[in-house]
Scaffold this active site. Structure first.
Site, PDB file in Angstrom:
ATOM      1  N   ASP A 186       0.865  -1.181   0.000  1.00 34.09           N
ATOM      2  CA  ASP A 186       0.000   0.000   0.000  1.00 34.09           C
ATOM      3  C   ASP A 186       0.897   1.224   0.000  1.00 34.09           C
ATOM      4  O   ASP A 186       1.527   1.548   1.011  1.00 34.09           O
ATOM      5  CB  ASP A 186      -0.919   0.021   1.220  1.00 34.09           C
ATOM      6  CG  ASP A 186      -2.033   1.053   1.091  1.00 34.09           C
ATOM      7  OD1 ASP A 186      -1.737   2.192   0.654  1.00 34.09           O
ATOM      8  OD2 ASP A 186      -3.194   0.736   1.421  1.00 34.09           O
ATOM      9  N   ASP A 270     -13.927 -14.004  -7.352  1.00 28.39           N
ATOM     10  CA  ASP A 270     -15.335 -13.628  -7.189  1.00 28.39           C
ATOM     11  C   ASP A 270     -15.735 -12.549  -8.182  1.00 28.39           C
ATOM     12  O   ASP A 270     -16.910 -12.213  -8.289  1.00 28.39           O
ATOM     13  CB  ASP A 270     -15.572 -13.128  -5.754  1.00 28.39           C
ATOM     14  CG  ASP A 270     -17.033 -12.817  -5.462  1.00 28.39           C
ATOM     15  OD1 ASP A 270     -17.885 -13.696  -5.733  1.00 28.39           O
ATOM     16  OD2 ASP A 270     -17.330 -11.703  -4.972  1.00 28.39           O
ATOM     17  N   GLU A 275     -19.137  -9.520 -16.656  1.00 27.22           N
ATOM     18  CA  GLU A 275     -20.116 -10.144 -15.763  1.00 27.22           C
ATOM     19  C   GLU A 275     -21.521  -9.980 -16.339  1.00 27.22           C
ATOM     20  O   GLU A 275     -21.886  -8.874 -16.741  1.00 27.22           O
ATOM     21  CB  GLU A 275     -20.027  -9.509 -14.373  1.00 27.22           C
ATOM     22  CG  GLU A 275     -18.695  -9.795 -13.680  1.00 27.22           C
ATOM     23  CD  GLU A 275     -18.638  -9.283 -12.253  1.00 27.22           C
ATOM     24  OE1 GLU A 275     -19.621  -8.651 -11.791  1.00 27.22           O
ATOM     25  OE2 GLU A 275     -17.615  -9.501 -11.578  1.00 27.22           O
ATOM     26  N   HIS A 294     -19.616 -13.119  -7.940  1.00 28.56           N
ATOM     27  CA  HIS A 294     -19.603 -11.755  -7.386  1.00 28.56           C
ATOM     28  C   HIS A 294     -20.565 -11.637  -6.193  1.00 28.56           C
ATOM     29  O   HIS A 294     -21.485 -10.825  -6.189  1.00 28.56           O
ATOM     30  CB  HIS A 294     -19.975 -10.721  -8.457  1.00 28.56           C
ATOM     31  CG  HIS A 294     -19.433  -9.362  -8.141  1.00 28.56           C
ATOM     32  ND1 HIS A 294     -19.056  -8.460  -9.110  1.00 28.56           N
ATOM     33  CD2 HIS A 294     -19.208  -8.722  -6.949  1.00 28.56           C
ATOM     34  CE1 HIS A 294     -18.632  -7.334  -8.553  1.00 28.56           C
ATOM     35  NE2 HIS A 294     -18.716  -7.481  -7.231  1.00 28.56           N
TER      36      HIS A 294
END
Length: 336
Positions: A186, A270, A275, A294
């Site tokens: 990060d 996921d 989609e 998802h």
């Protein structure tokens, strides 16, 4: 504003009734059946409710320029999302309407699903269940599953987390409970941000050292394709990738190639670039990949969480305070 002096709040998001009951003392709530069509509120047959609303709380409905034109008295919008992708921020800012959000509403359930994918992928539970249901287990070879579905222990292995935000931090806590070493990438955090729990490292160091890499960075211009061909090639041979975050962070073609070649031992996904995922998509034919449609945020607990966060935003606004998360701070300076 109603005759009783209560701000009128139009709620089109799924909303927890107990939280709504608590708000009723200070707000006149108008709750409508939630829609998942992604429609503009201008097309929802709610013109009278919009015109009378002081505030709107929405999740999937679009508060766009057409809806805002109807909601002439609107003074606050709350998006039940971490990022208000369903609200026209520029249009709200021009009108001096602050847009509050509900960050972290699905952090726990997404972290839970991340670990479900991780465990299922490393322990082959989805494949083993499908094999069992197919009737393949027989007395001819009772020990076949012991050979076929051998997996890995998490204890002592290294999890690399991309993104040290709300979800990433919760995944970190779960990983530590399983006895894992944790590295975090990060660029906005100091190396010692997590103390002894995890170390923040450069991306290349994380990829080289991790047995499992899990994706939790927000979707932004800088994170689209963050894991491309070069980065996937730099991952430890035989490692795993878990993505219950954003599909676009991982380039799909090099991921598939790495799975086919065996450079990556498996993946748990996921989210997908397209989609619903097409029926002929190559990921569907790879036995080392665990797939879910998802469902990271699919939980009634998320509704309770975003209802509480929305209620906090409404109370702060009503009392003249700034809501905890405002996506367009400029609107606060224009006299909303």
């Amino acid at each position: 504003m109603t005759s009783a002096g209560k701000p009128r709040v139009l709620v089109t998001a799924a909303f927890d009734q107990a939280v709504a009951d608590e708000l009723a003392a200070d707000f006149d709530l108008v709750l409508t059946p939630p829609s998942d069509s992604g429609r503009s509120l201008a097309d929802a047959g709610l013109d009278d409710e919009l015109a009378a609303a002081d505030a709107v709380v929405c999740e999937l409905d679009l508060l766009d320029d057409r809806a805002l034109a109807i909601a002439g008295g609107l003074r606050l919008a709350v998006s039940c999302r971490a990022a208000p992708v369903n609200i026209d921020l520029d249009a709200c800012t021009r009108r001096g309407i602050p847009v509050a959000t509900t960050p972290g509403r699905n952090a726990d359930v997404t972290a839970d699903l991340t670990f479900a994918l991780l465990l299922s992928t490393l322990r082959n539970t989805s494949r083993a269940e499908a094999w069992l249901r197919s009737g393949a287990w027989s007395t001819d070879d009772v020990f076949a599953p012991y050979r076929e579905f051998r997996g890995l222990s998490l204890t002592g292995r290294t999890l690399g987390i991309l993104g040290g935000g709300a979800v990433g931090r919760r995944v970190l806590a779960r990983a530590r409970a399983f006895g894992m070493t944790v590295l975090v990438y990060d660029p906005f955090l100091a190396e010692d941000a997590f103390g002894e729990e995890a170390r923040v490292v450069p991306l290349e160091d994380l990829l080289a050292a991790s047995d499992v890499v899990s994706v939790h960075v927000p979707l932004a211009e800088s994170t689209i394709g963050l894991l491309g061909a070069e980065q996937i090639a730099a991952m430890r041979a035989g490692s795993y990738l878990i993505n219950a975050g954003r599909a676009a962070v991982v380039e799909e073609a090099p991921l598939i190639e790495a799975l086919r070649s065996g450079h990556l031992a498996g993946a748990g996904l996921d989210v997908f670039w397209t989609e619903p995922i097409p029926r002929d998509h190559p990921l569907l034919s790879l036995p080392t990949v665990t797939l879910t449609p998802h469902i990271g945020g699919a939980s009634d607990d998320v509704i309770v969480a975003h209802s509480r966060l929305a209620a906090e935003a409404l109370r702060a606004w009503h009392s003249g305070r700034r809501p905890a998360a405002v996506a367009n701070a400029d609107a606060l300076r224009t006299g909303a």
